[in-house]
Design a protein around this motif. Sequence first.
Motif, PDB file in Angstrom:
ATOM      1  N   ASN A 187      41.502 157.638 102.086  1.00  0.00           N
ATOM      2  CA  ASN A 187      42.907 157.290 102.223  1.00  0.00           C
ATOM      3  C   ASN A 187      43.807 158.513 102.120  1.00  0.00           C
ATOM      4  O   ASN A 187      43.618 159.362 101.248  1.00  0.00           O
ATOM      5  N   ASP A 188      44.771 158.601 103.015  1.00  0.00           N
ATOM      6  CA  ASP A 188      45.799 159.625 103.014  1.00  0.00           C
ATOM      7  C   ASP A 188      47.151 158.964 102.739  1.00  0.00           C
ATOM      8  O   ASP A 188      47.241 157.737 102.630  1.00  0.00           O
ATOM      9  N   LEU A 189      48.209 159.758 102.648  1.00  0.00           N
ATOM     10  CA  LEU A 189      49.554 159.253 102.387  1.00  0.00           C
ATOM     11  C   LEU A 189      50.512 159.679 103.488  1.00  0.00           C
ATOM     12  O   LEU A 189      50.369 160.753 104.070  1.00  0.00           O
ATOM     13  N   ALA A 190      51.517 158.830 103.732  1.00  0.00           N
ATOM     14  CA  ALA A 190      52.615 159.184 104.631  1.00  0.00           C
ATOM     15  C   ALA A 190      53.905 158.608 104.064  1.00  0.00           C
ATOM     16  O   ALA A 190      53.902 157.511 103.484  1.00  0.00           O
ATOM     17  N   VAL A 191      55.008 159.346 104.208  1.00  0.00           N
ATOM     18  CA  VAL A 191      56.323 158.865 103.805  1.00  0.00           C
ATOM     19  C   VAL A 191      57.322 159.249 104.886  1.00  0.00           C
ATOM     20  O   VAL A 191      57.071 160.135 105.714  1.00  0.00           O
ATOM     21  N   SER A 192      58.483 158.592 104.849  1.00  0.00           N
ATOM     22  CA  SER A 192      59.610 158.995 105.679  1.00  0.00           C
ATOM     23  C   SER A 192      60.810 159.206 104.779  1.00  0.00           C
ATOM     24  O   SER A 192      61.098 158.375 103.904  1.00  0.00           O
ATOM     25  N   ASP A 193      61.507 160.321 104.973  1.00  0.00           N
ATOM     26  CA  ASP A 193      62.709 160.590 104.193  1.00  0.00           C
ATOM     27  C   ASP A 193      63.971 160.199 104.953  1.00  0.00           C
ATOM     28  O   ASP A 193      65.076 160.588 104.589  1.00  0.00           O
ATOM     29  N   GLY A 194      63.795 159.428 106.016  1.00  0.00           N
ATOM     30  CA  GLY A 194      64.929 159.033 106.840  1.00  0.00           C
ATOM     31  C   GLY A 194      65.130 159.921 108.043  1.00  0.00           C
ATOM     32  O   GLY A 194      65.751 159.512 109.030  1.00  0.00           O
ATOM     33  N   GLN A 195      64.587 161.153 107.991  1.00  0.00           N
ATOM     34  CA  GLN A 195      64.746 162.108 109.080  1.00  0.00           C
ATOM     35  C   GLN A 195      63.413 162.529 109.686  1.00  0.00           C
ATOM     36  O   GLN A 195      63.333 162.806 110.879  1.00  0.00           O
ATOM     37  N   ARG A 196      62.373 162.591 108.857  1.00  0.00           N
ATOM     38  CA  ARG A 196      61.072 163.060 109.305  1.00  0.00           C
ATOM     39  C   ARG A 196      59.971 162.209 108.684  1.00  0.00           C
ATOM     40  O   ARG A 196      60.179 161.500 107.702  1.00  0.00           O
ATOM     41  N   VAL A 197      58.768 162.349 109.253  1.00  0.00           N
ATOM     42  CA  VAL A 197      57.568 161.769 108.675  1.00  0.00           C
ATOM     43  C   VAL A 197      56.773 162.881 108.015  1.00  0.00           C
ATOM     44  O   VAL A 197      56.526 163.931 108.633  1.00  0.00           O
ATOM     45  N   TRP A 198      56.381 162.666 106.755  1.00  0.00           N
ATOM     46  CA  TRP A 198      55.612 163.645 105.996  1.00  0.00           C
ATOM     47  C   TRP A 198      54.251 163.051 105.681  1.00  0.00           C
ATOM     48  O   TRP A 198      54.134 161.865 105.374  1.00  0.00           O
ATOM     49  N   THR A 199      53.204 163.866 105.711  1.00  0.00           N
ATOM     50  CA  THR A 199      51.857 163.375 105.433  1.00  0.00           C
ATOM     51  C   THR A 199      51.146 164.254 104.407  1.00  0.00           C
ATOM     52  O   THR A 199      51.443 165.454 104.288  1.00  0.00           O
ATOM     53  N   TRP A 200      50.218 163.644 103.658  1.00  0.00           N
ATOM     54  CA  TRP A 200      49.309 164.339 102.758  1.00  0.00           C
ATOM     55  C   TRP A 200      47.909 163.853 103.053  1.00  0.00           C
ATOM     56  O   TRP A 200      47.662 162.628 103.117  1.00  0.00           O
ATOM     57  N   ILE A 201      46.979 164.790 103.219  1.00  0.00           N
ATOM     58  CA  ILE A 201      45.625 164.473 103.646  1.00  0.00           C
ATOM     59  C   ILE A 201      44.666 164.662 102.468  1.00  0.00           C
ATOM     60  O   ILE A 201      44.707 165.678 101.775  1.00  0.00           O
TER      61      ILE A 201
END
Length: 455
Positions: A179-193
Amino acid sequence: MMSDRSRPAILGLLVVTGCFNPSETITAAEAADTGTTSRSTISRGDSDATGHETAVAEDDGTTGSPSASTATTSESEETEDGSADSTGSGTQFCGLPAPLAAFAEPDVYSAGESAVFVVVADMFGSPGAEIIVGDPVLNEITIWQNNELLAQFALATTLQVPPDGWQPAVGDLSGNGRNDLAVSDGQRVWTWISDGKSLARGQNQPLAQTPGWGVVIADVGGSAFGDVVVQSNPSSGPTLEVFPGMGGGVAPTAFSIQGGRRTPSLVAANMDGDAYADLIVPRTDADREVDPDGLDILLSRPTKDGFGFEVRSFETGPTPWGVAVADFNEDGFNDVLIAHQGLTPADGAIDTVQVWLGDGDGDLAPQPEVEVADTLGFPAVGDVDCDGHIDAIVPAVDGVYMLAGDGDGGLGAPTRLFAPGVAGAVAVGQLNADSRLDIVVGLAGEGEIQVYYAD
């Protein structure tokens, strides 16, 4: 009972998350009856307080339990007298002589300033699922590693995220079974692998439409990599953007479609029995005469040129805020649980929970609504009372409630399981070595998570 046609979108995720609605102003003083005591209280600075190393275990190549958002329950058999037998041995239920929803006093962990988003998922491949907490005050995500043998958690990772990026999505972006993570700060998509031991910052991509709200990771394109889907709410109208998974990150936006309204609740599950994950999106609008509140099912229809969706729309009661997916009538098809928040009392709206039964072809049929006072966030699902049927677990101002499922798609009256304070988030999962589901509660306005082990 989980259908062979169901396709979990998240590896090892045991239950759908809960999330506090930040538009509601509620203080801890408004919560009635906070009469629980804890077995232990552990602060974020006490990584050794659980008595075990905080380093993660070596990955053994396995993944966690199947997703409860696709209705994981024990296989049931029918006894000679017609009663359900969830274990295949007499009249035992999860090792108990009769159905029971009982929990020990909670373990309490200090997890920041406001624990309003909680996920239970296997992040490191070690025994037991981890707890992932989103904190909008500190703008961080904390991951608490599970020592299943000791039935205790220790802080393993703290991720600083951009403002508004505290609602994580969990799923396999890299195709490595982790499992990895993804978030959105309203402007971009950020991921952690994840490499099975730790998380590393992955790629980030700008949103074509802003601001972005709900985020989910699911293979909607059939590539075997998780795609990131973000629900945006620009002035021109709400949009869903799909960022294709690339085996270690995400590519720029490849597809956009109109859908959803103002809620961060976005869920992926197989709703029509094909090989692709579909999207379940609640919609609300201030002008209900123009656009009545409802639910959209976006059935994935990939084309040779990319992504595509067939939209099925359903009119629901006012303000469908949180959704979860499970097989409530045990026909092998996923159903949708909707939590309605009565945000507009002038319209006569009340807080209710309702099951919509899926037919395996993308259509839904509503069941009777059940009133639950002052709900706050997303519901969770699981067989909490060990009777072989999926139940609904709902966070509220004065505690956490269970609505027992009857196996035919119906829900019983709400029963308060415990009253820790203002329950802004709830998640359900198997956190220790027994066969029963446990409950994690995040307290809104407080930096605290409480872990209730089934007793």
